[in-house]
Write a protein that holds these residues in place. Structure first.
Motif, PDB file in Angstrom:
ATOM      1  N   ARG A  22       0.818  -1.214   0.000  1.00 35.31           N
ATOM      2  CA  ARG A  22       0.000   0.000   0.000  1.00 35.31           C
ATOM      3  C   ARG A  22       0.847   1.259   0.000  1.00 35.31           C
ATOM      4  O   ARG A  22       1.929   1.301   0.596  1.00 35.31           O
ATOM      5  N   CYS A  23       0.320   2.266  -0.646  1.00 34.91           N
ATOM      6  CA  CYS A  23       1.006   3.542  -0.784  1.00 34.91           C
ATOM      7  C   CYS A  23      -0.013   4.667  -0.646  1.00 34.91           C
ATOM      8  O   CYS A  23      -1.148   4.538  -1.114  1.00 34.91           O
ATOM      9  N   VAL A  24       0.393   5.732   0.013  1.00 36.79           N
ATOM     10  CA  VAL A  24      -0.401   6.958  -0.003  1.00 36.79           C
ATOM     11  C   VAL A  24       0.458   8.020  -0.676  1.00 36.79           C
ATOM     12  O   VAL A  24       1.436   8.507  -0.091  1.00 36.79           O
ATOM     13  N   PRO A  25       0.148   8.368  -1.928  1.00 38.30           N
ATOM     14  CA  PRO A  25       0.937   9.384  -2.639  1.00 38.30           C
ATOM     15  C   PRO A  25       0.729  10.770  -2.020  1.00 38.30           C
ATOM     16  O   PRO A  25      -0.164  10.958  -1.196  1.00 38.30           O
ATOM     17  N   ILE A  26       1.542  11.708  -2.437  1.00 37.54           N
ATOM     18  CA  ILE A  26       1.366  13.093  -2.018  1.00 37.54           C
ATOM     19  C   ILE A  26       0.011  13.581  -2.523  1.00 37.54           C
ATOM     20  O   ILE A  26      -0.367  13.312  -3.673  1.00 37.54           O
ATOM     21  N   SER A  27      -0.707  14.316  -1.684  1.00 35.54           N
ATOM     22  CA  SER A  27      -2.154  14.487  -1.860  1.00 35.54           C
ATOM     23  C   SER A  27      -2.585  15.139  -3.168  1.00 35.54           C
ATOM     24  O   SER A  27      -3.592  14.772  -3.728  1.00 35.54           O
ATOM     25  N   LEU A  30      -0.935  13.507  -9.227  1.00 29.85           N
ATOM     26  CA  LEU A  30      -1.895  12.848 -10.106  1.00 29.85           C
ATOM     27  C   LEU A  30      -1.342  11.619 -10.815  1.00 29.85           C
ATOM     28  O   LEU A  30      -2.108  10.844 -11.384  1.00 29.85           O
ATOM     29  N   TYR A  31      -0.017  11.469 -10.832  1.00 36.57           N
ATOM     30  CA  TYR A  31       0.615  10.367 -11.555  1.00 36.57           C
ATOM     31  C   TYR A  31       1.327   9.501 -10.529  1.00 36.57           C
ATOM     32  O   TYR A  31       2.028  10.029  -9.658  1.00 36.57           O
ATOM     33  N   PHE A  32       1.143   8.197 -10.631  1.00 32.42           N
ATOM     34  CA  PHE A  32       1.663   7.298  -9.607  1.00 32.42           C
ATOM     35  C   PHE A  32       2.461   6.167 -10.263  1.00 32.42           C
ATOM     36  O   PHE A  32       2.165   5.768 -11.407  1.00 32.42           O
ATOM     37  N   TYR A  33       3.434   5.674  -9.513  1.00 34.33           N
ATOM     38  CA  TYR A  33       4.356   4.685 -10.063  1.00 34.33           C
ATOM     39  C   TYR A  33       4.680   3.633  -9.006  1.00 34.33           C
ATOM     40  O   TYR A  33       4.661   3.907  -7.805  1.00 34.33           O
ATOM     41  N   TRP A  34       5.027   2.454  -9.496  1.00 31.87           N
ATOM     42  CA  TRP A  34       5.692   1.443  -8.677  1.00 31.87           C
ATOM     43  C   TRP A  34       7.011   1.078  -9.342  1.00 31.87           C
ATOM     44  O   TRP A  34       7.073   0.875 -10.560  1.00 31.87           O
ATOM     45  N   TYR A  35       8.035   1.002  -8.499  1.00 30.21           N
ATOM     46  CA  TYR A  35       9.359   0.544  -8.906  1.00 30.21           C
ATOM     47  C   TYR A  35       9.765  -0.556  -7.931  1.00 30.21           C
ATOM     48  O   TYR A  35       9.238  -0.644  -6.826  1.00 30.21           O
ATOM     49  N   ARG A  36      10.734  -1.354  -8.346  1.00 30.14           N
ATOM     50  CA  ARG A  36      11.274  -2.316  -7.396  1.00 30.14           C
ATOM     51  C   ARG A  36      12.808  -2.316  -7.495  1.00 30.14           C
ATOM     52  O   ARG A  36      13.379  -1.917  -8.517  1.00 30.14           O
ATOM     53  N   GLN A  37      13.418  -2.782  -6.423  1.00 31.10           N
ATOM     54  CA  GLN A  37      14.877  -2.856  -6.379  1.00 31.10           C
ATOM     55  C   GLN A  37      15.249  -4.166  -5.711  1.00 31.10           C
ATOM     56  O   GLN A  37      15.096  -4.316  -4.489  1.00 31.10           O
ATOM     57  N   ILE A  38      15.717  -5.102  -6.516  1.00 25.44           N
ATOM     58  CA  ILE A  38      16.250  -6.347  -5.971  1.00 25.44           C
ATOM     59  C   ILE A  38      17.585  -6.023  -5.318  1.00 25.44           C
ATOM     60  O   ILE A  38      18.337  -5.161  -5.812  1.00 25.44           O
ATOM     61  N   SER A  73      -7.083   8.273  -1.838  1.00 25.15           N
ATOM     62  CA  SER A  73      -5.759   8.476  -1.260  1.00 25.15           C
ATOM     63  C   SER A  73      -4.821   7.292  -1.453  1.00 25.15           C
ATOM     64  O   SER A  73      -3.621   7.481  -1.598  1.00 25.15           O
ATOM     65  N   ASN A  74      -5.328   6.074  -1.467  1.00 29.18           N
ATOM     66  CA  ASN A  74      -4.450   4.919  -1.524  1.00 29.18           C
ATOM     67  C   ASN A  74      -4.153   4.466  -2.951  1.00 29.18           C
ATOM     68  O   ASN A  74      -4.962   4.637  -3.865  1.00 29.18           O
ATOM     69  N   PHE A  75      -2.985   3.870  -3.108  1.00 35.24           N
ATOM     70  CA  PHE A  75      -2.561   3.297  -4.386  1.00 35.24           C
ATOM     71  C   PHE A  75      -1.905   1.981  -4.032  1.00 35.24           C
ATOM     72  O   PHE A  75      -0.968   1.943  -3.235  1.00 35.24           O
ATOM     73  N   THR A  76      -2.416   0.878  -4.585  1.00 33.88           N
ATOM     74  CA  THR A  76      -1.941  -0.430  -4.150  1.00 33.88           C
ATOM     75  C   THR A  76      -1.323  -1.217  -5.283  1.00 33.88           C
ATOM     76  O   THR A  76      -1.693  -1.062  -6.460  1.00 33.88           O
ATOM     77  N   LEU A  77      -0.380  -2.084  -4.914  1.00 28.72           N
ATOM     78  CA  LEU A  77       0.218  -3.048  -5.825  1.00 28.72           C
ATOM     79  C   LEU A  77      -0.104  -4.426  -5.277  1.00 28.72           C
ATOM     80  O   LEU A  77       0.230  -4.722  -4.124  1.00 28.72           O
ATOM     81  N   LEU A  95       3.942  11.964  -8.780  1.00 28.72           N
ATOM     82  CA  LEU A  95       4.358  13.146  -9.523  1.00 28.72           C
ATOM     83  C   LEU A  95       3.167  14.076  -9.639  1.00 28.72           C
ATOM     84  O   LEU A  95       2.031  13.637  -9.829  1.00 28.72           O
ATOM     85  N   LEU A  96       3.445  15.373  -9.547  1.00 28.08           N
ATOM     86  CA  LEU A  96       2.375  16.374  -9.547  1.00 28.08           C
ATOM     87  C   LEU A  96       1.650  16.431 -10.888  1.00 28.08           C
ATOM     88  O   LEU A  96       0.457  16.617 -10.958  1.00 28.08           O
TER      89      LEU A  96
END
Lengths: 114, 112
Positions: A22-27, A30-38, A73-77, A95-96
């Motif tokens: 779960r993620c709560v982006p900055i309020s 409008l643009y949201f992302y998921w990244y990963r880092q092994i 408010s929430n953004f989930t993966l 990102l704004l």
């Protein structure tokens, strides 16, 4: 200062189980992302999301992955059936828009698949 | 695949020395961002450069975007032990909201 938040900070799960990060982006972003880092590797893009739909996804983001913005408010993966190789740090970013280039990252969720 | 190559991968210097980290690509980026990442935490944005040839300063840190927008550098003047950490460059192609492609990072250690 507004910041991206993520929960949980650490998730341990067994192979084959479903996990939701779960993620709560900055309020006002409008643009949201998921990244990963092994561990020990580069940060890799997974997916971007805008206006309630996926904007772009990488080859990593297969049918086992899904994203959702269930409320304002929430953004989930979601990973449906985790594999050992899904073990990584997962970062949410927002990102704004409005001509801005800056992606702000959350602190990450460490996912450990056993 | 758009690659961003960072060099050096490791940098170990004494306090007070100057250093430069490079980020190079064969691709043109619409913007390039520099982040700092502490172990177990998310990348923290330091600066964004957008215009070819742009130079931005953040106290002792100077960031430059190449004229062709294919490369960037981070220069630290008079390094301090508090500068120790992982520095990442990341570029976006096309739109301002495009995905970021990250370099592999430079681990900087500043010794007292």
């Amino acid at each position: 200062e507004p910041e991206v938040t993520q929960t949980p900070s650490h998730q341990v799960t067994q192979m084959g189980q479903e996990v939701i990060l779960r993620c709560v982006p900055i309020s006002n972003h409008l643009y949201f992302y998921w990244y990963r880092q092994i561990l020990g590797q580069k940060v890799e893009f997974l997916v971007s999301f805008y206006n309630n739909e996926i904007s772009e996804k990488s080859e990593i983001f297969d049918d086992q992955f899904s994203v959702e913005r269930p409320d304002g408010s929430n953004f989930t993966l979601k990973i449906r059936s985790t594999k050992l190789e899904d073990s990584a740090m997962y970062f949410c970013a927002s990102l704004l828009l409005d001509g801005a280039y800056e992606q702000y990252f959350g602190p990450g969720t460490r996912l450990t698949v056993t | 695949t758009q690659l961003l190559e960072q060099s050096p991968q490791f940098l170990s210097i004494q306090e007070g020395e100057n250093l430069t980290v490079y980020c190079n690509s064969s691709s043109v980026f619409s913007s390039l961002q520099w982040y700092r990442q502490e172990p177990g935490e998310g990348p923290v944005l330091l600066v964004t450069v957008v215009t070819g040839g742009e130079v931005k300063k953040l106290k002792r840190l100077t960031f430059q975007f190449g004229d062709a927008r294919k490369d960037s550098s981070l220069h630290i003047t008079a390094a301090q032990t508090g500068d120790t950490g992982l520095y990442l460059c990341a570029g976006a192609r096309g739109t301002s909201y495009g995905k970021l492609t990250f370099g592999q990072g430079t681990i900087l250690t500043v010794h007292p």
